[in-house]
Scaffold this motif. Structure first.
Motif, PDB file in Angstrom:
ATOM      1  N   ALA A  22       2.979  -0.307  -9.594  1.00 19.44           N
ATOM      2  CA  ALA A  22       2.040   0.799  -9.748  1.00 19.44           C
ATOM      3  C   ALA A  22       2.384   1.626 -10.983  1.00 19.44           C
ATOM      4  O   ALA A  22       3.515   1.600 -11.478  1.00 19.44           O
ATOM      5  CB  ALA A  22       2.073   1.695  -8.502  1.00 19.44           C
TER       6      ALA A  22
ATOM      7  N   THR B 118      -2.274   8.000  -6.109  1.00 17.89           N
ATOM      8  CA  THR B 118      -1.809   6.698  -6.581  1.00 17.89           C
ATOM      9  C   THR B 118      -0.646   6.215  -5.730  1.00 17.89           C
ATOM     10  O   THR B 118      -0.591   5.046  -5.328  1.00 17.89           O
ATOM     11  CB  THR B 118      -1.382   6.771  -8.051  1.00 17.89           C
TER      12      THR B 118
ATOM     13  N   VAL C 246      -1.561  -1.124  -8.546  1.00 14.26           N
ATOM     14  CA  VAL C 246      -2.174   0.162  -8.218  1.00 14.26           C
ATOM     15  C   VAL C 246      -1.993   1.101  -9.404  1.00 14.26           C
ATOM     16  O   VAL C 246      -0.878   1.245  -9.926  1.00 14.26           O
ATOM     17  CB  VAL C 246      -1.545   0.776  -6.957  1.00 14.26           C
TER      18      VAL C 246
ATOM     19  N   ALA D  15      -0.910  -0.415  -0.107  1.00 19.83           N
ATOM     20  CA  ALA D  15      -0.848  -1.803  -0.583  1.00 19.83           C
ATOM     21  C   ALA D  15       0.448  -2.466  -0.118  1.00 19.83           C
ATOM     22  O   ALA D  15       0.451  -3.626   0.289  1.00 19.83           O
ATOM     23  CB  ALA D  15      -0.950  -1.830  -2.104  1.00 19.83           C
TER      24      ALA D  15
ATOM     25  N   VAL E  78       4.721  -4.648  -4.953  1.00 17.18           N
ATOM     26  CA  VAL E  78       3.673  -3.812  -5.529  1.00 17.18           C
ATOM     27  C   VAL E  78       4.173  -3.192  -6.829  1.00 17.18           C
ATOM     28  O   VAL E  78       5.299  -2.683  -6.907  1.00 17.18           O
ATOM     29  CB  VAL E  78       3.264  -2.697  -4.548  1.00 17.18           C
TER      30      VAL E  78
ATOM     31  N   ALA F 296      -1.935   5.149  -2.354  1.00 17.91           N
ATOM     32  CA  ALA F 296      -2.566   3.824  -2.436  1.00 17.91           C
ATOM     33  C   ALA F 296      -1.518   2.727  -2.580  1.00 17.91           C
ATOM     34  O   ALA F 296      -1.667   1.635  -2.020  1.00 17.91           O
ATOM     35  CB  ALA F 296      -3.545   3.789  -3.602  1.00 17.91           C
ATOM     36  N   ALA F 297      -0.454   3.012  -3.327  1.00 15.97           N
ATOM     37  CA  ALA F 297       0.617   2.022  -3.486  1.00 15.97           C
ATOM     38  C   ALA F 297       1.323   1.770  -2.166  1.00 15.97           C
ATOM     39  O   ALA F 297       1.682   0.621  -1.841  1.00 15.97           O
ATOM     40  CB  ALA F 297       1.610   2.500  -4.542  1.00 15.97           C
TER      41      ALA F 297
ATOM     42  N   THR G 238      -6.986   0.325  -6.853  1.00 15.78           N
ATOM     43  CA  THR G 238      -6.127  -0.716  -6.290  1.00 15.78           C
ATOM     44  C   THR G 238      -6.738  -2.078  -6.578  1.00 15.78           C
ATOM     45  O   THR G 238      -7.900  -2.326  -6.255  1.00 15.78           O
ATOM     46  CB  THR G 238      -5.973  -0.539  -4.766  1.00 15.78           C
ATOM     47  N   SER G 239      -5.959  -2.942  -7.215  1.00 16.78           N
ATOM     48  CA  SER G 239      -6.372  -4.320  -7.481  1.00 16.78           C
ATOM     49  C   SER G 239      -5.298  -5.236  -6.896  1.00 16.78           C
ATOM     50  O   SER G 239      -4.364  -5.650  -7.589  1.00 16.78           O
ATOM     51  CB  SER G 239      -6.531  -4.573  -8.982  1.00 16.78           C
TER      52      SER G 239
ATOM     53  N   ARG H  41      -2.069  -6.136  -5.617  1.00 16.00           N
ATOM     54  CA  ARG H  41      -0.726  -5.560  -5.654  1.00 16.00           C
ATOM     55  C   ARG H  41      -0.495  -4.686  -6.886  1.00 16.00           C
ATOM     56  O   ARG H  41       0.625  -4.238  -7.115  1.00 16.00           O
ATOM     57  CB  ARG H  41       0.325  -6.668  -5.582  1.00 16.00           C
TER      58      ARG H  41
END
Length: 242
Positions: free
Chosen positions: A139, A231, A220, A238, A137, A234-235, A215-216, A218
């Protein structure tokens, strides 16, 4: 989560600092944009390292004002024994010295200063690209998205955000903060402009300074200092879904 990814994150910190604000004050790394991800990640059992391109950094004094430091953060700022403060004092690595394969997540913290050094921070970009190539991921929060044009997908040679929805500190917000003219006078792109230049689909937050994260897959991203915790959360989500 894929077993091949280390449960460890690298939080990138801007190494730039120079007179920037209308009153002559210097910019630098935004404290809460390091603190909130650090706390969220470590609370989730993810080990964290800190690194800047040069191994050095300056905390933006503006980021320590009451506008950004409130609640429990007030005590943390003053607590020299807090793990983050101890790491900032003696544990910020030079990006070229880290082993990218130690990390399953790359998180770009920010500050206005980021738009000056992240676009050319090749060692940090290399770590992010390696994390991406291994399925991790990547971010960024606020101006941290300035790093994305230089983070390439090895399979396409293009930025990892091409065709993906991302957010970040908006050009409108730079204007509201009174720094847009300075950024443009210095020949630097805003975070929104850099996202578009990299082929990203930029999504502005409903409110320039409201908590907002995107979030798109992987990738963020978060919009501003007030989005740092969401953020990071969310990461983590993910990362745990990999």
């Amino acid at each position: 989560m894929t077993a091949k990814l280390p449960k460890k994150a690298l939080i990138a910190i801007t190494s730039h600092s120079a007179p920037f604000y209308p009153d002559g004050g210097v910019n630098g790394a935004f404290y809460t944009e390091i603190l909130h991800p650090y706390v969220a990640l470590t609370d989730a059992g993810i080990e964290v390292d800190l690194a800047s391109e040069t191994g050095s950094f300056v905390i933006d004094p503006y980021s320590l004002s009451e506008q950004f430091i409130s609640g429990g953060d007030v005590d943390i700022v003053k607590d020299e024994s807090h793990p983050l403060n101890k790491a900032l004092k003696g544990g910020v690595k030079k990006a070229s010295s880290v082993n990218a394969k130690d990390y399953g997540m790359f998180f770009a913290s920010a500050g206005f200063a980021s738009v000056y050094d992240y676009p050319s921070a090749t060692a940090l970009q290399s770590v992010a690209a390696d994390v991406w190539a291994r399925g991790g991921v990547v971010a960024a929060v606020c101006h941290g998205g300035a790093i994305f044009p230089g983070v390439k997908d090895a399979s396409t040679g293009k930025s990892i955000i091409e065709g993906k929805e991302v957010t970040g500190f908006s050009t409108e917000a730079d204007g509201l903060a009174g720094v847009l003219d300075k950024i443009h006078a210095d020949g630097v792109l805003t975070t929104e402009e850099s996202a578009v230049s990299a082929g990203g689909i930029y999504k502005a937050p409903p409110e320039p300074f409201g908590d907002f994260a995107v979030t798109s897959g992987r990738v963020v991203t978060g919009a501003n200092p007030f989005s740092a915790h969401s953020t990071a959360t969310a990461a983590i989500q993910a990362f745990e879904s990999l």
